[in-house]
Design a protein around this motif. Structure first.
Motif, short mmCIF file in Angstrom:
data_model
loop_
_atom_site.label_atom_id
_atom_site.label_comp_id
_atom_site.label_asym_id
_atom_site.label_seq_id
_atom_site.Cartn_x
_atom_site.Cartn_y
_atom_site.Cartn_z
N PRO A 170 0.81 -1.23 0.00
CA PRO A 170 0.00 0.00 0.00
C PRO A 170 0.84 1.27 0.00
O PRO A 170 0.45 2.27 -0.61
N LEU A 171 1.99 1.25 0.67
CA LEU A 171 2.83 2.44 0.71
C LEU A 171 3.37 2.78 -0.67
O LEU A 171 3.49 3.96 -1.03
N VAL A 172 3.69 1.73 -1.45
CA VAL A 172 4.17 1.95 -2.81
C VAL A 172 3.05 2.53 -3.68
O VAL A 172 3.27 3.44 -4.49
N VAL A 173 1.83 2.02 -3.49
CA VAL A 173 0.70 2.52 -4.26
C VAL A 173 0.42 3.98 -3.90
O VAL A 173 0.18 4.82 -4.78
N ILE A 174 0.46 4.32 -2.61
CA ILE A 174 0.25 5.70 -2.18
C ILE A 174 1.33 6.60 -2.76
O ILE A 174 1.05 7.69 -3.28
#
Length: 320
Positions: A170-174
């Motif tokens: 999720p951090l990469v997507v954000i």
């Protein structure tokens, strides 16, 4: 400079026809954002909404900041009322529609014909390098070329790293959403190209096509963060250190072209290979991509030049 002046000089934005036209302009920007190498900011410049779009986005982020930091509901409401909603709402709806349609068409192209798709995108981005390179209107010094080379090398190295499985983080997507939205502030910088360089283009297109609400919501959160922080920062850099910022961006874009080289290994390898298969067709698509962006840039220059004058290329609103 405020956003009111341009709106007074144009047709009223509150009429139904103007809203429909703004929606159409937004759809063109959305289509461009789905094409690596064609900047949504450039298309926004061509259709005449770039400065107003940036002004509205800036006012909206200011309102969000006032609300989050607890500086008063009245101040927040007052700032929200200043946003050019007659432009922003239809434009955003049009952008979403254009992006969804493009995603439906482009995702299979990239997945099933990767070499040809990357060749076309390589040509698109190669031509787009002209915008940050010439954007400041200043002659590059030897030190500028050195700085650009350093950042090109850094981008080349970063895009060589394996990014398999990154879409599950999720951090990469954000972070991808935050980075992609910054492309709207600078004509010539393609959000889709940045996603390709990060290895997040196909996952994002697939999520849009499959209506993956969890991924889309996470990506949208990143876009909001980018809008509130990165866009403000980049706009400040462009105003205070315009030439050097464009030097760095030129280097980054040039180095990141590695991600679009048509002859390379799989995602978990990403090694580069010499041209071997389907060379004439692949090179032809590179040339086609280069020509497409060149035509877009020529149209943008002809539209911008009478209002801006010579040497004022793709800048944020002047400080004068």
């Amino acid at each position: 400079m405020t956003s009111e002046a341009p709106s007074e000089a144009t047709t009223p934005e509150k009429s139904p026809d103007s809203r429909v036209f703004n929606g159409f302009r937004g759809s063109l920007i959305g289509v461009a954002e789905a094409l690596p190498g064609i900047s949504g900011g450039t298309v926004a410049l061509i259709v005449g909404v770039f400065e107003r779009l940036i002004g509205a986005a800036s006012q909206l982020t200011t309102a969000i900041r006032l609300l989050v930091t607890g500086q008063g509901w009245r101040r927040t409401v007052a700032e929200v009322k200043q946003v050019d909603w007659g432009l922003l709402i239809p434009l955003m709806i049009g952008m979403v529609v254009g992006l969804l349609l493009s995603a439906r068409l482009l995702a299979p192209l990239v997945t099933d014909h990767t070499q040809y798709a990357y060749a076309l995108f390589f040509g698109l981005v190669m031509a787009s390098l002209w915008i940050p390179y010439s954007g400041s209107g200043q002659r590059w010094s030897g030190a500028n070329y050195g700085v650009a080379l350093v950042f090109a090398g850094l981008a080349f190295w970063l895009t060589s790293l394996s990014v398999a499985g990154a879409a599950d983080n999720p951090l990469v997507v954000i972070g991808s959403g935050a980075i992609a939205v910054t492309a709207l502030i600078l004509p010539g910088l393609s959000g889709s190209f940045l996603l390709l360089a990060l290895g997040m283009y196909e996952p994002t297109m697939d999520a849009l096509n499959n209506r993956d609400l969890a991924y889309i919501g996470t990506f949208a959160l990143g876009m909001l963060i980018g809008l509130a922080v990165a866009v403000k920062t980049l706009r400040w850099l462009l105003e205070k250190y315009h030439h050097m910022t464009l030097v760095v961006l030129t280097g980054v874009m040039a180095g990141a072209l590695r991600a679009l080289w048509p002859w390379q290994g799989p995602e978990d390898d990403r090694s580069l290979h010499a041209p071997t298969t389907d060379v004439p067709q692949t090179v032809g698509l590179m040339v086609l991509g280069f020509v497409i962006v060149t035509v877009v840039l020529v149209v943008a220059h002809r539209k911008e030049n009478p209002a801006r004058g010579r040497g004022r290329h793709a800048r944020t609103p002047s400080r004068r």
